[in-house]
Design an enzyme around this catalytic site. Structure first.
Site, PDB file in Angstrom:
ATOM      1  N   HIS A 183       7.844   5.378  10.118  1.00 58.53           N
ATOM      2  CA  HIS A 183       7.453   4.057   9.961  1.00 58.53           C
ATOM      3  C   HIS A 183       6.846   3.542   8.741  1.00 58.53           C
ATOM      4  O   HIS A 183       6.993   2.417   8.404  1.00 58.53           O
ATOM      5  CB  HIS A 183       6.380   3.703  11.147  1.00 58.53           C
ATOM      6  CG  HIS A 183       5.040   4.020  10.907  1.00 58.53           C
ATOM      7  ND1 HIS A 183       4.410   5.208  10.771  1.00 58.53           N
ATOM      8  CD2 HIS A 183       4.165   3.359  10.275  1.00 58.53           C
ATOM      9  CE1 HIS A 183       3.273   5.545  10.642  1.00 58.53           C
ATOM     10  NE2 HIS A 183       2.799   4.279  10.422  1.00 58.53           N
ATOM     11  N   ASP A 184       6.380   4.478   7.951  1.00 56.02           N
ATOM     12  CA  ASP A 184       5.840   3.884   6.613  1.00 56.02           C
ATOM     13  C   ASP A 184       6.710   4.321   5.424  1.00 56.02           C
ATOM     14  O   ASP A 184       6.283   4.494   4.219  1.00 56.02           O
ATOM     15  CB  ASP A 184       4.409   4.472   6.373  1.00 56.02           C
ATOM     16  CG  ASP A 184       3.373   3.454   7.005  1.00 56.02           C
ATOM     17  OD1 ASP A 184       3.743   2.411   7.189  1.00 56.02           O
ATOM     18  OD2 ASP A 184       2.187   4.008   7.224  1.00 56.02           O
ATOM     19  N   LYS A 187       6.958   2.634   1.917  1.00 62.89           N
ATOM     20  CA  LYS A 187       5.894   2.768   0.842  1.00 62.89           C
ATOM     21  C   LYS A 187       6.105   3.815  -0.155  1.00 62.89           C
ATOM     22  O   LYS A 187       5.469   3.602  -1.104  1.00 62.89           O
ATOM     23  CB  LYS A 187       4.622   3.381   1.658  1.00 62.89           C
ATOM     24  CG  LYS A 187       3.774   2.581   2.788  1.00 62.89           C
ATOM     25  CD  LYS A 187       2.579   2.974   3.089  1.00 62.89           C
ATOM     26  CE  LYS A 187       1.816   1.820   4.245  1.00 62.89           C
ATOM     27  NZ  LYS A 187       0.586   2.395   4.413  1.00 62.89           N
ATOM     28  N   HIS A 212       7.333  -2.970   2.313  1.00 69.44           N
ATOM     29  CA  HIS A 212       7.512  -1.515   2.735  1.00 69.44           C
ATOM     30  C   HIS A 212       8.152  -1.382   4.036  1.00 69.44           C
ATOM     31  O   HIS A 212       9.006  -0.588   4.314  1.00 69.44           O
ATOM     32  CB  HIS A 212       6.139  -0.776   2.666  1.00 69.44           C
ATOM     33  CG  HIS A 212       5.355  -0.999   3.996  1.00 69.44           C
ATOM     34  ND1 HIS A 212       4.471  -1.904   4.297  1.00 69.44           N
ATOM     35  CD2 HIS A 212       5.410  -0.255   5.409  1.00 69.44           C
ATOM     36  CE1 HIS A 212       4.045  -1.548   5.536  1.00 69.44           C
ATOM     37  NE2 HIS A 212       4.637  -0.608   6.062  1.00 69.44           N
ATOM     38  N   HIS A 235       7.424  -2.943  12.779  1.00 66.80           N
ATOM     39  CA  HIS A 235       6.237  -2.375  13.348  1.00 66.80           C
ATOM     40  C   HIS A 235       4.719  -3.070  13.056  1.00 66.80           C
ATOM     41  O   HIS A 235       3.915  -2.629  13.443  1.00 66.80           O
ATOM     42  CB  HIS A 235       6.067  -1.021  12.953  1.00 66.80           C
ATOM     43  CG  HIS A 235       5.658  -0.502  11.478  1.00 66.80           C
ATOM     44  ND1 HIS A 235       6.719  -0.749  10.552  1.00 66.80           N
ATOM     45  CD2 HIS A 235       4.529  -0.301  10.969  1.00 66.80           C
ATOM     46  CE1 HIS A 235       6.126  -0.247   9.470  1.00 66.80           C
ATOM     47  NE2 HIS A 235       4.653  -0.153   9.742  1.00 66.80           N
ATOM     48  N   HIS A 236       5.026  -4.016  12.052  1.00 68.49           N
ATOM     49  CA  HIS A 236       3.814  -4.728  11.603  1.00 68.49           C
ATOM     50  C   HIS A 236       3.838  -6.177  12.368  1.00 68.49           C
ATOM     51  O   HIS A 236       3.328  -7.053  11.697  1.00 68.49           O
ATOM     52  CB  HIS A 236       3.734  -4.626  10.249  1.00 68.49           C
ATOM     53  CG  HIS A 236       3.024  -3.537   9.698  1.00 68.49           C
ATOM     54  ND1 HIS A 236       1.674  -3.255   9.970  1.00 68.49           N
ATOM     55  CD2 HIS A 236       3.314  -2.571   8.673  1.00 68.49           C
ATOM     56  CE1 HIS A 236       1.133  -2.407   9.296  1.00 68.49           C
ATOM     57  NE2 HIS A 236       2.189  -1.761   8.508  1.00 68.49           N
ATOM     58  N   ASP A 263      -0.094   3.030  15.417  1.00 66.54           N
ATOM     59  CA  ASP A 263      -0.360   2.587  14.027  1.00 66.54           C
ATOM     60  C   ASP A 263      -1.872   2.302  13.960  1.00 66.54           C
ATOM     61  O   ASP A 263      -2.514   2.673  12.912  1.00 66.54           O
ATOM     62  CB  ASP A 263       0.685   1.744  13.298  1.00 66.54           C
ATOM     63  CG  ASP A 263       0.594   1.859  11.961  1.00 66.54           C
ATOM     64  OD1 ASP A 263      -0.019   2.734  11.242  1.00 66.54           O
ATOM     65  OD2 ASP A 263       0.939   0.864  11.398  1.00 66.54           O
TER      66      ASP A 263
END
Length: 316
Positions: A183-184, A187, A212, A235-236, A263
């Site tokens: 998911h990250d 970044k 990101h 996801h954010h 998260d």
């Protein structure tokens, strides 16, 4: 002169010798039938696993797979009929060879299925190794979140087990865990000075951080993981529509909403450069307060009902 009597035949021994082919064929076909039944069950399980776990799943939905499943069932039924037939009539010794061939055929299918399962496991392991290399690259940039991606993946796996059946049917567990682990990944494109900054971020720096999710999906394009790109992208998002990309409520993919909760929990339960980890009771209070605005209310209610010891056992 009296005639000599012929020696009496030992009928019991002759009968037993004559029944050897009967018994032999019965045993071989009976054991083979059990093996074939297991083969059929295992084959259906294997196809289901491939369909759920493999990317580009269209390869498992064609006529060839459906036909092979039908043939497995027909073959097993034919094997059962043949076994019943051999048990109900006398057979010639030559039938031992036929029974042996059927028995060896069932063993061959069992070995073939084992090889296929091993190949599937090997491919899955290679995917995991590839994902871990991505995660390692992220953690080399941001040592303060080391272990975060793997922790989110573990939390998502535990969360999945507590989902009600109707929601589990809507979620592909292997792909959910892949998305949680990656998911990250975006970044990797964020400047190290921003990721490692110990103080509050400026508005401009926050804008960079928000990229990101977009870059994460772009990095997955052209790979087998493109199917989970939207879950990484969203996801954010917030249920109230105030997230990165302004999606709201059911417009946010279910898997992305699950990852968002995992998260959030992981972020609160681990040390960060700008704060220490929060105690369990405080984490649950914060998450319940965010239900209906930041987090999906129903999913949050399910997650906060998970026993504390289950969450505490997860490795960070």
């Amino acid at each position: 002169m009296g005639m000599k009597k012929a020696p009496e035949r030992k009928r019991g021994v002759g009968l037993e010798l004559g029944m050897i082919p009967q018994y032999g064929c019965g045993i071989l076909t009976g054991v083979g039938l059990v093996v074939m039944f297991r083969n059929t069950v295992n084959y259906f399980r294997l196809v289901r696993s491939i369909r759920r776990e493999s990317y580009a799943g269209r390869l498992t939905n064609g006529l060839a797979v459906r036909s092979s499943q039908a043939f497995m069932v027909v073959f097993m039924v034919g094997y059962a009929v043949g076994t019943a037939d051999l048990f109900t009539r006398r057979v010639e010794p030559m039938y031992m060879f036929v029974a042996l061939m059927f028995f060896l055929g069932s063993l061959y299918l069992a070995l073939l299925l084992k090889v296929q399962r091993n190949m599937l496991t090997s491919l899955r392991d290679k995917n995991v190794e590839l994902m871990n290399s991505y995660v390692n690259s992220i953690e080399m940039k941001d040592v303060y979140t080391k272990g975060h991606s793997r922790h989110v993946c573990q939390v998502a796996a535990l969360f999945y087990e507590y989902l009600p059946p109707e929601l589990r049917l809507m979620v592909n567990r292997p792909k959910l865990l892949d998305a949680a682990l990656l998911h990250d990944i975006g970044k990797m494109s964020v400047d190290d000075r921003i990721l490692k900054k110990s103080g509050p971020l400026t508005a401009e720096e926050w804008d960079v951080v928000k990229t990101h999710t977009i870059n994460g999906r772009r990095m997955l394009e052209g790979t087998c993981f493109v199917e989970i790109g939207d879950w990484v992208l969203y996801h954010h998002e917030r249920i109230d529509g105030l997230g990165y990309h302004r999606l709201a409520g059911p417009d946010i993919p279910l898997d992305a909403r699950i990852i968002s909760i995992a998260d959030t929990y992981s972020a609160l339960a681990t040390d960060r450069a700008y704060r220490a980890k929060r105690p369990y009771d405080q984490i649950m209070f914060i998450m319940r307060a965010a239900a209906g605005t930041q987090l999906d209310r129903r999913l949050t209610d399910i997650f906060t009902a998970i026993p504390q010891q289950e969450l505490d056992h997860l490795k960070i």
